[in-house]
Write a protein that holds these residues in place. Structure first.
Motif, PDB file in Angstrom:
ATOM      1  N   GLU A  46       3.446  14.195  -6.226  1.00 10.18           N
ATOM      2  CA  GLU A  46       3.833  13.034  -5.440  1.00 10.18           C
ATOM      3  C   GLU A  46       2.599  12.482  -4.736  1.00 10.18           C
ATOM      4  O   GLU A  46       1.711  13.238  -4.337  1.00 10.18           O
ATOM      5  CB  GLU A  46       4.899  13.412  -4.406  1.00 10.18           C
ATOM      6  N   TRP A  47       2.555  11.162  -4.610  1.00  9.57           N
ATOM      7  CA  TRP A  47       1.444  10.493  -3.939  1.00  9.57           C
ATOM      8  C   TRP A  47       1.961   9.747  -2.719  1.00  9.57           C
ATOM      9  O   TRP A  47       3.031   9.119  -2.763  1.00  9.57           O
ATOM     10  CB  TRP A  47       0.763   9.495  -4.877  1.00  9.57           C
ATOM     11  N   GLY A  48       1.214   9.820  -1.624  1.00  8.24           N
ATOM     12  CA  GLY A  48       1.655   9.143  -0.413  1.00  8.24           C
ATOM     13  C   GLY A  48       0.525   8.941   0.572  1.00  8.24           C
ATOM     14  O   GLY A  48      -0.605   9.401   0.375  1.00  8.24           O
ATOM     15  N   TYR A  49       0.826   8.240   1.625  1.00  7.16           N
ATOM     16  CA  TYR A  49      -0.136   8.007   2.705  1.00  7.16           C
ATOM     17  C   TYR A  49       0.341   8.751   3.946  1.00  7.16           C
ATOM     18  O   TYR A  49       1.524   9.110   4.074  1.00  7.16           O
ATOM     19  CB  TYR A  49      -0.288   6.507   2.989  1.00  7.16           C
ATOM     20  N   LEU A  50      -0.562   9.000   4.851  1.00  6.94           N
ATOM     21  CA  LEU A  50      -0.223   9.710   6.076  1.00  6.94           C
ATOM     22  C   LEU A  50       0.701   8.857   6.938  1.00  6.94           C
ATOM     23  O   LEU A  50       0.463   7.653   7.118  1.00  6.94           O
ATOM     24  CB  LEU A  50      -1.497  10.039   6.862  1.00  6.94           C
ATOM     25  N   ALA A  51       1.750   9.482   7.479  1.00  7.13           N
ATOM     26  CA  ALA A  51       2.608   8.752   8.412  1.00  7.13           C
ATOM     27  C   ALA A  51       1.799   8.245   9.600  1.00  7.13           C
ATOM     28  O   ALA A  51       2.056   7.159  10.128  1.00  7.13           O
ATOM     29  CB  ALA A  51       3.746   9.658   8.880  1.00  7.13           C
ATOM     30  N   ALA A  52       0.780   9.006   9.977  1.00  5.20           N
ATOM     31  CA  ALA A  52      -0.070   8.603  11.101  1.00  5.20           C
ATOM     32  C   ALA A  52      -0.890   7.362  10.786  1.00  5.20           C
ATOM     33  O   ALA A  52      -1.413   6.714  11.705  1.00  5.20           O
ATOM     34  CB  ALA A  52      -0.990   9.761  11.489  1.00  5.20           C
ATOM     35  N   GLU A  53      -1.014   7.007   9.499  1.00  6.48           N
ATOM     36  CA  GLU A  53      -1.793   5.835   9.110  1.00  6.48           C
ATOM     37  C   GLU A  53      -0.907   4.726   8.550  1.00  6.48           C
ATOM     38  O   GLU A  53      -1.392   3.758   7.965  1.00  6.48           O
ATOM     39  CB  GLU A  53      -2.858   6.229   8.080  1.00  6.48           C
TER      40      GLU A  53
ATOM     41  N   GLY B  24       0.561   2.387   9.944  1.00  4.64           N
ATOM     42  CA  GLY B  24       0.311   1.092  10.565  1.00  4.64           C
ATOM     43  C   GLY B  24      -0.908   0.380  10.024  1.00  4.64           C
ATOM     44  O   GLY B  24      -1.131  -0.803  10.341  1.00  4.64           O
ATOM     45  N   GLN B  25      -1.697   1.045   9.193  1.00  5.11           N
ATOM     46  CA  GLN B  25      -2.869   0.404   8.599  1.00  5.11           C
ATOM     47  C   GLN B  25      -2.449  -0.475   7.418  1.00  5.11           C
ATOM     48  O   GLN B  25      -1.451  -0.204   6.747  1.00  5.11           O
ATOM     49  CB  GLN B  25      -3.872   1.457   8.125  1.00  5.11           C
ATOM     50  N   GLU B  26      -3.218  -1.499   7.133  1.00  8.89           N
ATOM     51  CA  GLU B  26      -2.872  -2.393   6.030  1.00  8.89           C
ATOM     52  C   GLU B  26      -3.053  -1.739   4.672  1.00  8.89           C
ATOM     53  O   GLU B  26      -2.286  -2.004   3.739  1.00  8.89           O
ATOM     54  CB  GLU B  26      -3.719  -3.677   6.103  1.00  8.89           C
ATOM     55  N   ASP B  27      -4.062  -0.869   4.544  1.00 10.02           N
ATOM     56  CA  ASP B  27      -4.393  -0.292   3.233  1.00 10.02           C
ATOM     57  C   ASP B  27      -4.877   1.145   3.430  1.00 10.02           C
ATOM     58  O   ASP B  27      -6.047   1.461   3.220  1.00 10.02           O
ATOM     59  CB  ASP B  27      -5.493  -1.151   2.583  1.00 10.02           C
ATOM     60  N   PRO B  28      -3.969   2.057   3.809  1.00 15.77           N
ATOM     61  CA  PRO B  28      -4.375   3.418   4.169  1.00 15.77           C
ATOM     62  C   PRO B  28      -4.748   4.282   2.972  1.00 15.77           C
ATOM     63  O   PRO B  28      -4.492   3.931   1.820  1.00 15.77           O
ATOM     64  CB  PRO B  28      -3.127   3.973   4.859  1.00 15.77           C
ATOM     65  N   ARG B  29      -5.316   5.434   3.275  1.00 15.17           N
ATOM     66  CA  ARG B  29      -5.691   6.410   2.254  1.00 15.17           C
ATOM     67  C   ARG B  29      -4.463   6.959   1.543  1.00 15.17           C
ATOM     68  O   ARG B  29      -3.364   6.934   2.072  1.00 15.17           O
ATOM     69  CB  ARG B  29      -6.453   7.582   2.898  1.00 15.17           C
ATOM     70  N   VAL B  30      -4.701   7.490   0.340  1.00 13.29           N
ATOM     71  CA  VAL B  30      -3.612   8.064  -0.450  1.00 13.29           C
ATOM     72  C   VAL B  30      -3.928   9.538  -0.726  1.00 13.29           C
ATOM     73  O   VAL B  30      -5.030   9.888  -1.153  1.00 13.29           O
ATOM     74  CB  VAL B  30      -3.434   7.312  -1.785  1.00 13.29           C
ATOM     75  N   LEU B  31      -2.922  10.393  -0.506  1.00 19.69           N
ATOM     76  CA  LEU B  31      -3.035  11.825  -0.782  1.00 19.69           C
ATOM     77  C   LEU B  31      -2.144  12.181  -1.963  1.00 19.69           C
ATOM     78  O   LEU B  31      -1.213  11.454  -2.310  1.00 19.69           O
ATOM     79  CB  LEU B  31      -2.610  12.650   0.435  1.00 19.69           C
ATOM     80  N   VAL B  32      -2.427  13.315  -2.586  1.00 22.80           N
ATOM     81  CA  VAL B  32      -1.602  13.833  -3.669  1.00 22.80           C
ATOM     82  C   VAL B  32      -1.349  15.316  -3.412  1.00 22.80           C
ATOM     83  O   VAL B  32      -2.250  16.037  -2.966  1.00 22.80           O
ATOM     84  CB  VAL B  32      -2.282  13.625  -5.048  1.00 22.80           C
ATOM     85  N   ASP B  33      -0.104  15.774  -3.648  1.00 19.48           N
ATOM     86  CA  ASP B  33       0.155  17.208  -3.521  1.00 19.48           C
ATOM     87  C   ASP B  33      -0.395  17.893  -4.767  1.00 19.48           C
ATOM     88  O   ASP B  33      -0.168  17.462  -5.884  1.00 19.48           O
ATOM     89  CB  ASP B  33       1.644  17.499  -3.339  1.00 19.48           C
ATOM     90  N   VAL B  34      -1.138  18.968  -4.554  1.00 20.39           N
ATOM     91  CA  VAL B  34      -1.922  19.537  -5.648  1.00 20.39           C
ATOM     92  C   VAL B  34      -1.561  20.963  -6.024  1.00 20.39           C
ATOM     93  O   VAL B  34      -2.085  21.487  -7.002  1.00 20.39           O
ATOM     94  CB  VAL B  34      -3.433  19.478  -5.322  1.00 20.39           C
ATOM     95  N   ASP B  35      -0.685  21.617  -5.286  1.00 14.78           N
ATOM     96  CA  ASP B  35      -0.342  22.993  -5.664  1.00 14.78           C
ATOM     97  C   ASP B  35       1.021  23.354  -5.091  1.00 14.78           C
ATOM     98  O   ASP B  35       1.638  22.582  -4.366  1.00 14.78           O
ATOM     99  CB  ASP B  35      -1.410  23.991  -5.195  1.00 14.78           C
ATOM    100  N   ASP B  36       1.473  24.537  -5.463  1.00 12.53           N
ATOM    101  CA  ASP B  36       2.790  25.001  -5.025  1.00 12.53           C
ATOM    102  C   ASP B  36       2.774  25.542  -3.605  1.00 12.53           C
ATOM    103  O   ASP B  36       3.814  25.926  -3.074  1.00 12.53           O
ATOM    104  CB  ASP B  36       3.314  26.087  -5.968  1.00 12.53           C
ATOM    105  N   GLU B  37       1.614  25.584  -2.999  1.00 14.42           N
ATOM    106  CA  GLU B  37       1.500  26.130  -1.645  1.00 14.42           C
ATOM    107  C   GLU B  37       1.556  25.031  -0.590  1.00 14.42           C
ATOM    108  O   GLU B  37       1.312  25.295   0.586  1.00 14.42           O
ATOM    109  CB  GLU B  37       0.179  26.910  -1.511  1.00 14.42           C
ATOM    110  N   GLY B  38       1.854  23.818  -0.984  1.00 14.51           N
ATOM    111  CA  GLY B  38       1.950  22.729  -0.013  1.00 14.51           C
ATOM    112  C   GLY B  38       0.641  22.057   0.291  1.00 14.51           C
ATOM    113  O   GLY B  38       0.515  21.360   1.304  1.00 14.51           O
ATOM    114  N   GLY B  39      -0.364  22.227  -0.558  1.00 15.98           N
ATOM    115  CA  GLY B  39      -1.660  21.625  -0.318  1.00 15.98           C
ATOM    116  C   GLY B  39      -1.702  20.155  -0.707  1.00 15.98           C
ATOM    117  O   GLY B  39      -0.993  19.715  -1.605  1.00 15.98           O
ATOM    118  N   TRP B  40      -2.541  19.416  -0.023  1.00 15.43           N
ATOM    119  CA  TRP B  40      -2.724  17.997  -0.297  1.00 15.43           C
ATOM    120  C   TRP B  40      -4.209  17.700  -0.437  1.00 15.43           C
ATOM    121  O   TRP B  40      -5.047  18.315   0.224  1.00 15.43           O
ATOM    122  CB  TRP B  40      -2.151  17.138   0.839  1.00 15.43           C
TER     123      TRP B  40
END
Length: 326
Positions: free
Chosen positions: A149-156, A158-174
Motif C-alpha cells: 500500500e502507498w500513502g502519505y503521512l497523516a501529519a503531512e 495539509g501539504q499540497e504535494d506531500p511525500r509518499v511512503l510504501v509498506d515494505v515488509d510484514d513487520e510494519g515497516g515503511w
C-alpha cells in the motif's frame, strides 16, 4: 515516434518542474499513449458515493456500523496533488487502468485502520517518519492484491504535494517511495508505460550470469533517472535511462525478470542490450498490437535469452489467478 529522447537526462528534467504534471504529460506523449475516446473507465467515485461523502462531512449520515467512511479520517484534508491527478485529462490510469495492476483508494483511508480491515499498520515505534505522536499513514493506492500500500503521512495531509511512503515488509515497516504525490504517479508511469508500449527485452537470472555484475555494467553505461527505487512485491527496482530507452533493474531480484529493457524503438532496445553485453534473440512472432488487452501484452516484445537456450513465451503479470504476494 519523435526525435531521439535521452532518458539519461531525465533527472535534469525532474529537477526543473514541481508539481510533475507537465513531465507526466510529456512522458505519456513520448511513449505514444493516446487517451481513448469517452469518459474515464475508472472515475474517482460515483455521484452517489460523492453525495454520501459530503453528507458524512456534514455529519448528516449514519456513523454506525454501516458508515462507508469508517476508515477515513474526515478531519484530514486531501492533498491538492491527489485531486489534480484524478482530474488530469491525459491520466492513463483512469482511462486505461489495466496497464497498472493497482487499485486506487479514494477518499484515502488511514492506517492503522479503525475499522480493522486495512492490511498495513501505522508507523512502527522509532520510525524516522513519525511527527509528534501521529503514526498514521493515509492510503491512496494499493497493489492489485493489496500486497503493498502507498500513502502519505497523516501529519503531512495539509501539504499540497506531500511525500509518499510504501509498506515494505510484514513487520510494519515503511520506506520513502517518492518525494511527492505527483512524483509518485510519474514514477508509476515510468514503471508501467514503457513495458506496455515499447520494444521490450526481458532477462532472467541465468541471462545475467558471468562477467561483470549487471549493476556495475549499468552504472558504467547509463545514468539513473533521478527517481527513487520502485518498491513493490519485495522489489528494489532502479530506473536507468539512455537514448530512447529505459532500463529497469530489480536489485533484490524478486521477480522472474530482474532486468527489463524498454525502448521507444527496436534499435534502442537492441543497442542497450549490446552495450550491456547481453545476448538476445528476436525470432519470436510479434504479439497483437493492442496493449490494452486483459491482461495487457506489450505490443512489440523481444525476448532476451542466452544463445542456445530456448526462450519462454510465458508472461506472468501481477493480478492473475496464479500470482500471489511474495
Amino acid at each position: 515516434m519523435s526525435d531521439v529522447i535521452d532518458y539519461g537526462r531525465f533527472a535534469d528534467r525532474l529537477l526543473a518542474v514541481r508539481p510533475r504534471w507537465d513531465l507526466y504529460r510529456e512522458f505519456h506523449e513520448e511513449w505514444g499513449y493516446e487517451v481513448p475516446e469517452g469518459e474515464p473507465s475508472w472515475p474517482r467515485w460515483s455521484e452517489d458515493e460523492h453525495k454520501a461523502y459530503v453528507q458524512r462531512l456534514k455529519g448528516e449520515s449514519a456513523t454506525g456500523e454501516d458508515d462507508p467512511f469508517k476508515d477515513v479520517d474526515l478531519a484530514l484534508p486531501i492533498p491538492k496533488a491527489l485531486d489534480e491527478w484524478w482530474d488530469l485529462p491525459f491520466n492513463s490510469f483512469t482511462h486505461t487502468p489495466r496497464l497498472y495492476w493497482t487499485n486506487p483508494v479514494y477518499p484515502p483511508t488511514v492506517r492503522p485502520d479503525p475499522s480493522g480491515y486495512g492490511i498495513s499498520e501505522g508507523l512502527p515505534e522509532g520510525s524516522p517518519f513519525i511527527q509528534g505522536d501521529d503514526v498514521r499513514v493515509c492510503i491512496f493506492k494499493a497493489e492489485n492484491q493489496y500486497c503493498n500500500e502507498w500513502g502519505y503521512l497523516a501529519a503531512e495531509a495539509g501539504q499540497e504535494d506531500p511525500r509518499v511512503l510504501v509498506d515494505v515488509d510484514d513487520e510494519g515497516g515503511w520506506a520513502l517511495q517518492a518525494r511527492s504525490i505527483s512524483e509518485f504517479f510519474l514514477l508509476l508511469a515510468v514503471q508501467r508505460l514503457p513495458t506496455s508500449l515499447g520494444w521490450v527485452l526481458e532477462f532472467g537470472y541465468d541471462d545475467l550470469e558471468g562477467g561483470t555484475p549487471i549493476g556495475e555494467r549499468l552504472d558504467r553505461t547509463y545514468r539513473e533517472m533521478g527517481l527513487l527505487p520502485w518498491r513493490e512485491l519485495g522489489a528494489d527496482t532502479h530506473a536507468y535511462g539512455g537514448p530512447d530507452v529505459i532500463i529497469l533493474h530489480d536489485r533484490e531480484g524478486t521477480g522472474d525478470h530482474p532486468l527489463v529493457i524498454a525502448g521507444r524503438t527496436r534499435a534502442a532496445s537492441a543497442q542497450a542490450a549490446d552495450l550491456l553485453g547481453l545476448e538476445w534473440s528476436d525470432d519470436l512472432p510479434e504479439p497483437p498490437l493492442d496493449p490494452f488487452l486483459s491482461p495487457p501484452v506489450p505490443p512489440r516484445r523481444i525476448v532476451g535469452i542466452r544463445l542456445g537456450r530456448r526462450p519462454s513465451v510465458q508472461v506472468r503479470r501481477r493480478g492473475t489467478a496464479s500470482s500471489g504476494c511474495h
